[in-house]
Design an enzyme around this catalytic site. Structure first.
Site, mmCIF file in Angstrom:
data_model
loop_
_atom_site.group_PDB
_atom_site.id
_atom_site.type_symbol
_atom_site.label_atom_id
_atom_site.label_comp_id
_atom_site.label_asym_id
_atom_site.label_seq_id
_atom_site.Cartn_x
_atom_site.Cartn_y
_atom_site.Cartn_z
ATOM 1 N N GLU A 1 4.682 -29.477 -77.923
ATOM 2 C CA GLU A 1 3.254 -30.387 -79.533
ATOM 3 C C GLU A 1 4.831 -31.164 -80.398
ATOM 4 O O GLU A 1 5.779 -31.009 -81.085
ATOM 5 C CB GLU A 1 3.366 -29.203 -80.489
ATOM 6 C CG GLU A 1 2.488 -29.275 -81.422
ATOM 7 C CD GLU A 1 1.614 -28.970 -82.753
ATOM 8 O OE1 GLU A 1 0.950 -29.636 -83.407
ATOM 9 O OE2 GLU A 1 1.805 -27.801 -82.668
ATOM 10 N N HIS B 1 -0.546 -35.326 -84.816
ATOM 11 C CA HIS B 1 0.274 -35.511 -85.356
ATOM 12 C C HIS B 1 0.774 -37.472 -85.853
ATOM 13 O O HIS B 1 1.974 -37.299 -85.483
ATOM 14 C CB HIS B 1 1.747 -35.057 -85.590
ATOM 15 C CG HIS B 1 1.794 -33.923 -85.722
ATOM 16 N ND1 HIS B 1 1.942 -33.300 -86.895
ATOM 17 C CD2 HIS B 1 1.350 -32.687 -85.067
ATOM 18 C CE1 HIS B 1 1.547 -31.628 -86.726
ATOM 19 N NE2 HIS B 1 1.567 -31.079 -85.806
ATOM 20 N N HIS C 1 -5.185 -29.644 -82.792
ATOM 21 C CA HIS C 1 -6.483 -29.436 -84.429
ATOM 22 C C HIS C 1 -6.908 -30.852 -84.888
ATOM 23 O O HIS C 1 -6.649 -31.192 -85.936
ATOM 24 C CB HIS C 1 -4.605 -28.945 -84.776
ATOM 25 C CG HIS C 1 -3.475 -29.301 -84.967
ATOM 26 N ND1 HIS C 1 -3.470 -30.499 -85.647
ATOM 27 C CD2 HIS C 1 -2.186 -28.917 -84.681
ATOM 28 C CE1 HIS C 1 -2.061 -30.702 -86.106
ATOM 29 N NE2 HIS C 1 -1.081 -30.759 -85.522
ATOM 30 N N ASN D 1 -6.370 -32.284 -88.885
ATOM 31 C CA ASN D 1 -5.074 -31.747 -89.703
ATOM 32 C C ASN D 1 -4.170 -32.665 -89.278
ATOM 33 O O ASN D 1 -4.068 -33.533 -87.308
ATOM 34 C CB ASN D 1 -5.221 -29.791 -89.373
ATOM 35 C CG ASN D 1 -5.525 -29.296 -89.787
ATOM 36 O OD1 ASN D 1 -6.150 -28.154 -89.269
ATOM 37 N ND2 ASN D 1 -5.553 -28.985 -91.345
ATOM 38 N N ASP E 1 -10.372 -21.435 -89.090
ATOM 39 C CA ASP E 1 -9.849 -19.848 -89.888
ATOM 40 C C ASP E 1 -10.780 -20.058 -91.398
ATOM 41 O O ASP E 1 -10.216 -19.482 -92.503
ATOM 42 C CB ASP E 1 -8.875 -19.764 -89.980
ATOM 43 C CG ASP E 1 -7.789 -20.828 -90.879
ATOM 44 O OD1 ASP E 1 -8.414 -22.224 -90.811
ATOM 45 O OD2 ASP E 1 -6.605 -20.602 -90.900
ATOM 46 N N GLY E 2 -11.175 -22.056 -91.223
ATOM 47 C CA GLY E 2 -11.374 -21.603 -93.517
ATOM 48 C C GLY E 2 -10.359 -22.585 -93.952
ATOM 49 O O GLY E 2 -11.057 -22.598 -95.619
ATOM 50 N N ASP F 1 -3.070 -21.953 -82.784
ATOM 51 C CA ASP F 1 -1.930 -22.168 -83.595
ATOM 52 C C ASP F 1 -1.791 -21.643 -84.022
ATOM 53 O O ASP F 1 -0.513 -20.851 -85.430
ATOM 54 C CB ASP F 1 -1.921 -23.098 -84.418
ATOM 55 C CG ASP F 1 -1.332 -24.353 -85.326
ATOM 56 O OD1 ASP F 1 -0.258 -24.610 -83.852
ATOM 57 O OD2 ASP F 1 -1.591 -24.729 -86.233
ATOM 58 N N LEU G 1 0.781 -26.109 -94.438
ATOM 59 C CA LEU G 1 0.533 -25.418 -93.887
ATOM 60 C C LEU G 1 1.504 -25.485 -92.816
ATOM 61 O O LEU G 1 1.559 -26.130 -91.950
ATOM 62 C CB LEU G 1 -1.167 -25.456 -93.325
ATOM 63 C CG LEU G 1 -1.892 -24.584 -94.391
ATOM 64 C CD1 LEU G 1 -3.475 -25.597 -93.876
ATOM 65 C CD2 LEU G 1 -2.562 -23.545 -94.786
ATOM 66 N N GLY H 1 1.100 -23.870 -88.912
ATOM 67 C CA GLY H 1 0.505 -22.756 -87.671
ATOM 68 C C GLY H 1 -0.364 -22.391 -88.810
ATOM 69 O O GLY H 1 -1.038 -22.387 -90.197
#
Length: 384
Positions: free
Chosen positions: A130, A196, A217, A220, A249-250, A276, A309, A311
């Site tokens: 990544e 990213h 992701h 994000n 995960d909310g 992640d 955040l 991960g």
């Protein structure tokens, strides 16, 4: 010597549909058949697993586990620890993921991955690199000092690494990698993921046409859907050939946004689950470091000191439960998002994510409450 046994359960999900009161017959680490329990030969050893059997989970983004980060210890011992830490949560195949780092650490991680492949480390599927070829504007928790454009030497090193790894996935941003490089990587068998990045809709579509097939992701660290510019998030949902990882995960994505996304995604590319996950999985540690910076664990979140955040504090069975209970997906679809869809995204659905004659006997046994009761990798029990 041929070894054969059967895992019996009240229900078996084969990746497509359900079998009631059935048995999964395993021979030499592979699936032989699914039979009605009462049709099993009496000579076959039976292991009663209870409520539910499903294909083992496939996680394409795992930064750490068991107290270890691949960045801190890029060696085969760490890969073993990470794979072992995730097995009790149903993950039977994963990509240890290296977050943006120095060329030396990247080379060490590739060497470790090649060794893990040679040693057939249980649960090791390949590597996910990544970065470091990302966008500073959407760096997230990646160290900005280490982000840089892809050079010819970088491209050659990735292509060389792919020859010795079963799967190699790399996350790149159009700001740091050109379409010709993406095409060369894809032609070499590398799974190219966009992430990213602040790229726009048109550029994202162009990079998908060049060979990118995955998005890292979803929602994000990427350009979002706007009224006049759909960004990478919009391109992901609208581009048929793109699959996308999702951190369910909310915290990383609002449940309402997740619902909108799964309802609107155009296939055949699918949205699949990723954790992640960081070093915290399987431990009670309250903090750890990444590139010399402390990451704090609190209330289900992992953050840098400034609140960014970093991960996720998430395991795969928790993500499945979230999609089923909170988002309201049918259990079969939530299970596919954790197994079949990620396997398809990296070209491994011929052996992972489903039960059919000759597929890997990678199995998770679940209770009706979706608690993990047992895990098998290649027909060998590793948890439960």
């Amino acid at each position: 010597m041929t070894e054969s046994f059967a895992l019996t359960a009240r229900r078996i999900f084969d990746g497509d549909g359900w079998h009631e009161d059935a048995a999964l017959v395993v021979r030499d680490g592979l699936v032989e058949a699914i039979l009605p329990t009462d049709a099993l030969p009496k000579t076959v050893k039976r292991i009663d697993t209870g409520d539910l059997l499903a294909p083992g989970f496939v996680d394409l983004q795992v930064n750490g586990g068991g107290g270890v980060m691949l960045n801190d210890h890029p060696d085969v011992a760490s890969i073993r620890t990470i794979c072992s830490a995730h097995a009790p949560f149903g993950t039977t195949a994963l990509l240890p993921t290296l977050i943006t780092d120095t060329p030396e650490i990247t080379a060490a991680a590739i060497t470790a991955g090649e060794q893990a492949a040679r040693e057939a480390v249980p649960g090791f599927l390949g590597l996910h690199l990544e970065g470091p070829h990302l966008s500073l504007a959407r760096k997230g928790a990646h160290d900005p000092k280490l982000i840089r454009p892809m050079t010819e030497a970088d491209q050659a090193a990735l292509i060389a690494a792919r020859r010795h790894l079963p799967v190699l996935l790399t996350t790149v941003a159009p700001e740091s990698v050109d379409p010709q490089q993406v095409a060369a990587l894809a032609q070499a068998g590398i799974v190219v993921s966009l992430g990213h990045t602040d790229t726009n809709f048109a550029a994202a579509r162009a990079y998908a046409h060049a060979g990118a097939s995955v998005v890292t992701h979803l929602f994000n660290a990427m350009s979002q859907i706007g009224n006049r510019e759909p960004g990478l998030a919009g391109a992901t949902l609208d581009t048929q050939g793109l699959s996308a990882g999702l951190i369910a995960d909310g915290i990383h994505v609002d449940p309402a946004t997740i619902g909108i996304a799964v309802r609107s995604k155009r296939g055949p590319g699918k949205i699949f689950l990723v954790t992640d996950a960081m070093a915290t999985i399987g431990t009670d540690m309250a903090s750890f470091t990444l590139n010399g910076r402390t990451i704090y664990r609190k209330d289900g979140r992992l953050t840098l000191a400034d609140g960014t955040l970093a991960g996720a504090d998430l395991d795969m069975i928790s993500a499945v439960r979230f999609m089923h209970r909170t988002i309201g997906l049918e259990l079969a679809e939530a299970l596919r998002m954790a197994s079949l869809y990620p396997a398809e995204a990296v070209g491994q659905a011929h052996r992972l994510g489903r039960f059919a004659k000759g597929t890997a006997a990678d199995v998770v046994a679940l209770s009706d409450a979706l608690d993990v009761k047992g895990v098998w990798i290649g027909g060998r029990q590793v948890a439960g």
